[in-house]
Design a protein around this motif. Structure first.
Motif, PDB file in Angstrom:
ATOM      1  N   THR A 146      25.413  46.085  44.372  1.00 30.10           N
ATOM      2  CA  THR A 146      25.961  47.136  45.227  1.00 30.10           C
ATOM      3  C   THR A 146      24.858  47.780  46.049  1.00 30.10           C
ATOM      4  O   THR A 146      23.828  48.200  45.498  1.00 30.10           O
ATOM      5  CB  THR A 146      26.669  48.216  44.395  1.00 30.10           C
ATOM      6  OG1 THR A 146      27.770  47.620  43.694  1.00 30.10           O
ATOM      7  CG2 THR A 146      27.193  49.331  45.290  1.00 30.10           C
ATOM      8  N   HIS A 188      29.562  45.901  48.364  1.00 24.79           N
ATOM      9  CA  HIS A 188      29.397  45.147  47.124  1.00 24.79           C
ATOM     10  C   HIS A 188      29.308  43.663  47.472  1.00 24.79           C
ATOM     11  O   HIS A 188      30.125  43.155  48.248  1.00 24.79           O
ATOM     12  CB  HIS A 188      30.575  45.395  46.188  1.00 24.79           C
ATOM     13  CG  HIS A 188      30.861  46.850  45.944  1.00 24.79           C
ATOM     14  ND1 HIS A 188      30.260  47.569  44.933  1.00 24.79           N
ATOM     15  CD2 HIS A 188      31.671  47.724  46.607  1.00 24.79           C
ATOM     16  CE1 HIS A 188      30.695  48.819  44.966  1.00 24.79           C
ATOM     17  NE2 HIS A 188      31.555  48.941  45.965  1.00 24.79           N
ATOM     18  N   GLU A 244      27.230  40.876  40.634  1.00 24.68           N
ATOM     19  CA  GLU A 244      27.665  41.763  41.714  1.00 24.68           C
ATOM     20  C   GLU A 244      26.582  42.796  41.949  1.00 24.68           C
ATOM     21  O   GLU A 244      26.130  43.468  41.006  1.00 24.68           O
ATOM     22  CB  GLU A 244      28.984  42.462  41.394  1.00 24.68           C
ATOM     23  CG  GLU A 244      29.411  43.418  42.521  1.00 24.68           C
ATOM     24  CD  GLU A 244      30.825  43.946  42.372  1.00 24.68           C
ATOM     25  OE1 GLU A 244      31.759  43.120  42.374  1.00 24.68           O
ATOM     26  OE2 GLU A 244      30.987  45.173  42.232  1.00 24.68           O
ATOM     27  N   GLN A 285      28.897  39.726  45.794  1.00 26.03           N
ATOM     28  CA  GLN A 285      28.846  38.778  44.688  1.00 26.03           C
ATOM     29  C   GLN A 285      28.345  37.455  45.231  1.00 26.03           C
ATOM     30  O   GLN A 285      28.803  36.992  46.272  1.00 26.03           O
ATOM     31  CB  GLN A 285      30.220  38.567  44.061  1.00 26.03           C
ATOM     32  CG  GLN A 285      30.729  39.744  43.266  1.00 26.03           C
ATOM     33  CD  GLN A 285      32.062  39.439  42.602  1.00 26.03           C
ATOM     34  OE1 GLN A 285      32.772  38.543  43.018  1.00 26.03           O
ATOM     35  NE2 GLN A 285      32.387  40.186  41.564  1.00 26.03           N
TER      36      GLN A 285
END
Length: 292
Positions: free
Chosen positions: A131, A108, A129, A110
């Protein structure tokens, strides 16, 4: 089901050159980043797996500080050079750590703030965010678009002209046409994207194409400074299966290749830059003017 995570924070610079040149993220700029490894095991870890996972996760902290913090992320790997988006960064981190972390399921990332502000750090700002999971990657289990063995067989350049405007007010300008043909057996591969665009990032069912040739049309402007730019590009391609073998006789022609999307293949952009006339090269008069 067992899930373990490890998170690291850092600040670093990146750029997304697949975006338009006027876009802030096209140019190098800084973000505060957070990356999180996610380990998922259906059953309890074996003793060896537990030791390997916890050792790797502890090493991840040091790695983030040493390899990511205060770096220009585009320079970390060739796959990030042209376009280091959060998803691409997550893909690269996954590839770097998947052999060291048993049962690594996702990364993940950000990065940019949702309100569009990207430079520096804004306390409390909500960030996107993204993934990365390999099963969601269009490249997963499909023909790899590494394109490491591309060889050019022939480059043909010529002057042409472009007519614009209605009758009575029509203008004509000189353009530079360049066609690049590839050596048989050393052609690049790409995928077809809606809108007739070649891409290395597309939906899982996107057709694989073997590219026989690409062509670029360069136009010249003097404002705000002398520069050549690629107005149109095209390609001749053949359909291929996921082993890379050509499927005859289906053929696509005149596919656009120079969009503003993030997925335009790096080899396309590299060829466009390599054959772009120098800024100081002034085009000759249009061919039609010489005949009149």
């Amino acid at each position: 089901m067992m899930t373990l995570t490890r998170e690291g924070e850092f600040t670093a610079v990146h750029s997304q050159q697949g975006l338009p040149s006027w876009h802030e993220c096209h140019h190098p700029h800084g973000h505060r980043w957070t990356v999180r490894l996610e380990v998922v095991a259906k059953d309890n870890l074996t003793e060896d797996e537990s030791v390997a996972v916890h050792t790797a996760l502890a090493e991840f902290d040091t790695w983030v500080d040493a390899e990511l913090a205060h770096q220009y992320l585009n320079k970390l790997d060739d796959s990030l050079t042209g376009n280091c988006s959060p998803w691409e960064l997550g893909r690269w981190i996954f590839a770097t750590w998947s052999d060291r972390v048993p049962h690594l399921a996702a990364v993940h990332v950000q990065g940019p703030l949702k309100d569009g502000r990207s430079r520096g750090s804004v306390p409390g700002g909500e960030r996107y965010e993204v993934t990365y999971r390999p099963e969601d990657d269009p490249r997963y289990g499909r023909y790899p678009l590494h394109n490491d063995a591309i060889e050019v067989a022939e480059v043909v350049a010529s002057w042409g002209e472009l007519w614009m405007g209605p009758d009575g007010a029509r203008t004509v300008e000189t353009v530079r046409n360049v066609k690049v043909r590839f050596v048989d057996g050393h052609q690049p591969y790409a995928r077809w994207h809606g809108g007739n665009v070649l891409t290395d990032w597309a939906a899982p069912d996107a057709q694989l194409l073997r590219v026989e040739s690409v062509s670029f049309e360069y136009r010249y402007t003097t404002w705000p400074a002398p520069v050549w730019w690629s107005g149109i590009a095209g390609a001749e391609t053949l359909y291929a299966n996921e082993s890379g073998q050509v499927i005859e006789p289906r053929r696509e022609r005149s596919l656009a290749t120079m969009g503003m999307g993030e997925g335009v293949p790096a080899w396309v952009r590299s060829l466009e830059r390599a054959h772009r006339p120098a800024a100081e090269e002034v085009p000759p008069p249009p061919p039609s003017a010489a005949r009149s």
